[in-house]
Design a protein around this motif. Sequence first.
Motif, short mmCIF file in Angstrom:
data_model
loop_
_atom_site.label_atom_id
_atom_site.label_comp_id
_atom_site.label_asym_id
_atom_site.label_seq_id
_atom_site.Cartn_x
_atom_site.Cartn_y
_atom_site.Cartn_z
N LYS A 1 -10.26 39.93 28.40
CA LYS A 1 -11.50 39.62 29.13
C LYS A 1 -11.86 40.66 30.18
O LYS A 1 -13.02 41.04 30.32
CB LYS A 1 -11.38 38.24 29.79
CG LYS A 1 -11.28 37.10 28.81
CD LYS A 1 -11.06 35.79 29.57
CE LYS A 1 -10.71 34.65 28.66
NZ LYS A 1 -10.35 33.44 29.40
N ASP B 1 -4.26 33.37 29.24
CA ASP B 1 -5.69 33.23 29.52
C ASP B 1 -6.42 34.55 29.74
O ASP B 1 -7.65 34.56 29.83
CB ASP B 1 -5.91 32.34 30.75
CG ASP B 1 -5.52 30.90 30.48
OD1 ASP B 1 -5.43 30.53 29.29
OD2 ASP B 1 -5.31 30.15 31.45
N GLU C 1 -9.05 36.22 24.94
CA GLU C 1 -9.89 35.22 24.31
C GLU C 1 -9.98 35.52 22.82
O GLU C 1 -10.31 36.63 22.42
CB GLU C 1 -11.29 35.26 24.91
CG GLU C 1 -12.24 34.27 24.28
CD GLU C 1 -13.63 34.34 24.88
OE1 GLU C 1 -14.41 33.43 24.59
OE2 GLU C 1 -13.94 35.29 25.64
N GLU D 1 -12.77 25.76 19.92
CA GLU D 1 -11.48 26.42 20.12
C GLU D 1 -10.42 25.89 19.16
O GLU D 1 -9.62 26.65 18.63
CB GLU D 1 -11.02 26.24 21.58
CG GLU D 1 -9.82 27.10 21.90
CD GLU D 1 -9.49 27.09 23.38
OE1 GLU D 1 -8.30 27.23 23.69
OE2 GLU D 1 -10.41 26.95 24.21
#
Length: 199
Positions: A80, A59, A62, A41
């Motif tokens: 996501k 969050d 991604e 990451e």
Amino acid sequence: MGCLRNIFRAIIITLAIIGFMSLGGKELLTGLWSNFFNPSESTLMERAQKVGDFSKINDEFELEKAAGIMGYNAVVAEHKASGQKMFVVDSGNKVILTAEDIKSPDVEDKLYKAVSKVKYQAVSVDDIKVVKHGTMNSFGKDCPYVRFEARVKKLPIGDIGGIISVAQNKDGESRLLISVNEKNKYSQLISDEFFRKIK
């Protein structure tokens, strides 16, 4: 004599490979391979910084890739839950589209020309239709976008929907912003949320 020399070379090369592997060579090669194709990451964020500041995205998203794609520096992200893809492209000196192109009445023609500039042989985009003009915020500024629908050949999804926009970063450099999903799953709210977090 030549055959004996080749056998001797093969034995030396084999012994060198065995020695390299016994000294941890396999782990080294596996690590290099993994870092190149599946970067950590922190490596991904470091590469992405060349295109923009992605540190504030939440969050729900991604970062999948930050690398050279088709000759351009680009960051690819995914929402996501929905699978919606976002692309931020630094085209450098090879301008694909401008903000003026996005605002122009013949934007469909300009989109076709842009697609032909970055033609990727495994995928072709046809039947591009602009369905809406709007503005959104990215890199701390309002930027124009067009909402489009298109047909993608050579991929299983078929019809797609999305937006294309051009934003200016703090240094005045252009960034092409693209967000796409299957036609009936595309969400402007997701695009707005992602792009406004980029500085």
